[in-house]
Design a protein around this motif. Structure first.
Motif, short mmCIF file in Angstrom:
data_model
loop_
_atom_site.label_atom_id
_atom_site.label_comp_id
_atom_site.label_asym_id
_atom_site.label_seq_id
_atom_site.Cartn_x
_atom_site.Cartn_y
_atom_site.Cartn_z
N TYR A 1 55.37 6.08 -29.24
CA TYR A 1 55.13 4.75 -30.00
C TYR A 1 56.41 4.29 -30.20
O TYR A 1 56.47 2.97 -30.56
CB TYR A 1 54.23 4.83 -31.10
CG TYR A 1 55.09 5.56 -32.16
CD1 TYR A 1 55.37 4.82 -33.27
CD2 TYR A 1 54.65 6.85 -32.38
CE1 TYR A 1 56.01 5.68 -34.44
CE2 TYR A 1 55.32 7.60 -33.28
CZ TYR A 1 55.90 7.14 -34.49
OH TYR A 1 56.29 7.53 -35.59
N ARG A 2 57.63 5.00 -30.40
CA ARG A 2 58.77 4.65 -30.65
C ARG A 2 59.75 4.10 -29.46
O ARG A 2 60.70 3.81 -29.83
CB ARG A 2 59.45 5.43 -31.60
CG ARG A 2 58.94 5.65 -32.93
CD ARG A 2 59.63 6.66 -33.94
NE ARG A 2 59.50 7.89 -33.03
CZ ARG A 2 60.36 8.71 -33.74
NH1 ARG A 2 61.23 8.86 -34.74
NH2 ARG A 2 60.49 10.00 -33.26
N ALA A 3 59.26 4.38 -28.31
CA ALA A 3 60.11 4.22 -27.06
C ALA A 3 60.30 2.91 -26.70
O ALA A 3 59.58 1.83 -26.79
CB ALA A 3 59.50 4.96 -25.81
N VAL A 4 61.46 2.61 -26.11
CA VAL A 4 61.99 1.31 -25.36
C VAL A 4 61.19 1.45 -23.92
O VAL A 4 61.53 2.48 -23.14
CB VAL A 4 63.22 1.25 -25.18
CG1 VAL A 4 63.64 -0.17 -24.19
CG2 VAL A 4 64.08 0.83 -26.67
N THR A 5 60.33 0.74 -23.46
CA THR A 5 59.46 1.00 -22.28
C THR A 5 59.99 0.12 -21.13
O THR A 5 59.41 0.49 -19.87
CB THR A 5 57.91 0.77 -22.51
OG1 THR A 5 57.79 -0.39 -22.91
CG2 THR A 5 57.46 1.90 -23.68
N ASP A 6 60.82 -0.70 -21.25
CA ASP A 6 61.38 -1.61 -20.22
C ASP A 6 62.18 -0.85 -19.29
O ASP A 6 62.17 -1.29 -18.06
CB ASP A 6 61.83 -2.98 -20.64
CG ASP A 6 60.83 -3.66 -21.40
OD1 ASP A 6 59.61 -3.57 -21.20
OD2 ASP A 6 61.15 -4.65 -22.26
N TYR A 7 63.20 0.14 -19.73
CA TYR A 7 64.24 0.60 -19.23
C TYR A 7 64.46 2.09 -19.63
O TYR A 7 64.02 2.08 -20.82
CB TYR A 7 65.41 -0.43 -18.86
CG TYR A 7 66.00 -0.63 -20.28
CD1 TYR A 7 67.15 0.34 -20.86
CD2 TYR A 7 65.70 -1.80 -20.92
CE1 TYR A 7 67.48 -0.14 -21.96
CE2 TYR A 7 66.27 -1.99 -22.37
CZ TYR A 7 67.22 -1.07 -22.83
OH TYR A 7 67.82 -1.23 -24.25
N PHE B 1 64.91 5.53 -24.53
CA PHE B 1 65.62 5.41 -25.78
C PHE B 1 64.61 4.84 -26.94
O PHE B 1 63.47 4.52 -26.66
CB PHE B 1 66.53 3.96 -25.87
CG PHE B 1 67.68 4.19 -24.94
CD1 PHE B 1 68.87 5.03 -25.19
CD2 PHE B 1 67.68 3.70 -23.44
CE1 PHE B 1 69.87 5.50 -24.41
CE2 PHE B 1 68.84 3.97 -22.68
CZ PHE B 1 69.64 4.67 -23.13
N GLU B 2 65.10 4.92 -28.30
CA GLU B 2 64.27 4.68 -29.46
C GLU B 2 64.37 3.10 -29.69
O GLU B 2 65.38 2.48 -29.87
CB GLU B 2 64.60 5.40 -30.55
CG GLU B 2 63.75 4.98 -31.55
CD GLU B 2 64.23 6.14 -33.08
OE1 GLU B 2 63.44 6.15 -33.96
OE2 GLU B 2 65.20 6.86 -32.94
N ARG B 3 63.20 2.55 -29.88
CA ARG B 3 63.30 0.98 -30.44
C ARG B 3 63.73 1.02 -31.78
O ARG B 3 63.53 1.71 -32.59
CB ARG B 3 61.97 0.28 -30.49
CG ARG B 3 61.28 0.26 -29.13
CD ARG B 3 60.05 -0.63 -29.07
NE ARG B 3 58.83 0.36 -29.62
CZ ARG B 3 58.37 0.18 -30.81
NH1 ARG B 3 58.95 -0.77 -31.66
NH2 ARG B 3 57.24 0.72 -31.11
N ARG B 4 64.78 -0.03 -32.10
CA ARG B 4 65.24 -0.38 -33.38
C ARG B 4 64.40 -1.12 -34.45
O ARG B 4 64.33 -0.75 -35.48
CB ARG B 4 66.45 -1.25 -33.03
CG ARG B 4 67.82 -0.66 -32.49
CD ARG B 4 68.25 0.41 -33.31
NE ARG B 4 69.46 1.05 -32.61
CZ ARG B 4 70.73 0.75 -32.64
NH1 ARG B 4 70.82 -0.51 -33.48
NH2 ARG B 4 71.51 1.07 -32.08
N MET C 1 68.96 0.07 -27.83
CA MET C 1 69.85 1.00 -27.41
C MET C 1 69.90 0.99 -25.75
O MET C 1 68.67 1.00 -25.16
CB MET C 1 69.55 2.42 -27.75
CG MET C 1 69.71 2.45 -29.42
SD MET C 1 69.08 4.01 -29.97
CE MET C 1 70.18 5.13 -29.13
N GLY C 2 71.32 1.22 -25.18
CA GLY C 2 71.25 1.26 -23.75
C GLY C 2 71.20 0.07 -23.02
O GLY C 2 71.33 0.02 -21.74
N ALA C 3 70.95 -1.15 -23.73
CA ALA C 3 71.07 -2.48 -23.04
C ALA C 3 72.42 -2.67 -22.38
O ALA C 3 72.30 -3.54 -21.43
CB ALA C 3 70.63 -3.55 -23.81
#
Length: 204
Positions: free
Chosen positions: A162-168, A200-203, A38-40
Motif C-alpha cells: 500500500y505504500r508503493a509508487v506503482t507507476d514506475y 519506491f515508497e510514496r512520500r 523517489m526515483g522520478a
C-alpha cells in the motif's frame, strides 16, 4: 522651512519580517520538494533492440560435446563468468551468446589437443534470477523467464504494497562496460536476467 511630504505605500520590512518571509519561502520549497516521488529524477531505461541472450554468472547451462560423454553435462556459470569443464578447466563465457560460447569451447578443446574437429552445442537450462526489492509484499529473487516485465516480476513476489509508487520503479542493470547503472523503468519494461528492481515508497 520646507517639509518633505510623507511617502505613501508599503512600509519597508523590518529585519524580523524579512526573516519570516525567507523562512516561509524555504518552507514552501521543502514541501514542494517533498512532493517529488523517489526515483522520478532517474534517467529513463534506454530502449534496446531485441537480440540474442548473453550468458552471465548464475546461469545453468548444458554443454553437449558430441561423441564424448565425458565432457557433456550441466554446468553453472561461475561468479567469474566461466564454466568448469572436465579435462578442460575454466572456459570464459560471460557476455557471450550460446553460439559464441559453444565456439569458444570448441577452440579450447582444439588448442588443448583433445579433439581435431570438435562439435559442441550449448543451451541455457535456467536463467540467473531477477531481484525485486522495496515496497512489495515479499521481496527477494525470482527466476527469470523470457518476456518477463517489471509488472510480472512484481506480481510473482506478491505485488505492490500500500505504500508503493506503482507507476514506475528503479531498475539496476549491468551495462556492457561491466558497471551497474540505475534507471527509471515503466511497469511494462522488459527485464533481463540479473536485473534488480527497486519499488519506491510514496512520500504522501
Amino acid at each position: 522651512m520646507h517639509v518633505r511630504p510623507r511617502q505613501r505605500g508599503i512600509p519597508p520590512l523590518s529585519s524580523m519580517s524579512r526573516r519570516a518571509a525567507l523562512c516561509a519561502a524555504l518552507s514552501i520549497t521543502v514541501v514542494l520538494g517533498g512532493c517529488t516521488s523517489m526515483g522520478a529524477n532517474l534517467p529513463p531505461l534506454p530502449s534496446e533492440p531485441a537480440g540474442p541472450y548473453r550468458l552471465g554468472a548464475g546461469d545453468q547451462v548444458r554443454v553437449t560435446v558430441f561423441n564424448d560423454p565425458r565432457l557433456t553435462g550441466d554446468f553453472r556459470v561461475s561468479d567469474t563468468g566461466s564454466v568448469a569443464l572436465p579435462l578442460v578447466g575454466l572456459v570464459p563465457v560471460q557476455g557471450r551468446t550460446t553460439e559464441q560460447a559453444a565456439r569458444q569451447i570448441e577452440e579450447t578443446l582444439s588448442s588443448r589437443g583433445l579433439f581435431n574437429d570438435p562439435s559442441v552445442a550449448l543451451e541455457v537450462l535456467t536463467y540467473r534470477p531477477v531481484f525485486v526489492l522495496g515496497m512489495v509484499e515479499r521481496g527477494g529473487q525470482t527466476p527469470y523467464q523470457p518476456g518477463m516485465t517489471v509488472l510480472s516480476a512484481v506480481a510473482v513476489v506478491g505485488g505492490f504494497n500500500y505504500r508503493a509508487v506503482t507507476d514506475y520503479v528503479g531498475l539496476t542493470r549491468i551495462g556492457e562496460d561491466g558497471q551497474a547503472h540505475e534507471y527509471r523503468a515503466e511497469r511494462s519494461a522488459l527485464l533481463q536476467p540479473g536485473d534488480v528492481v527497486n519499488v519506491f515508497e510514496r512520500r504522501f
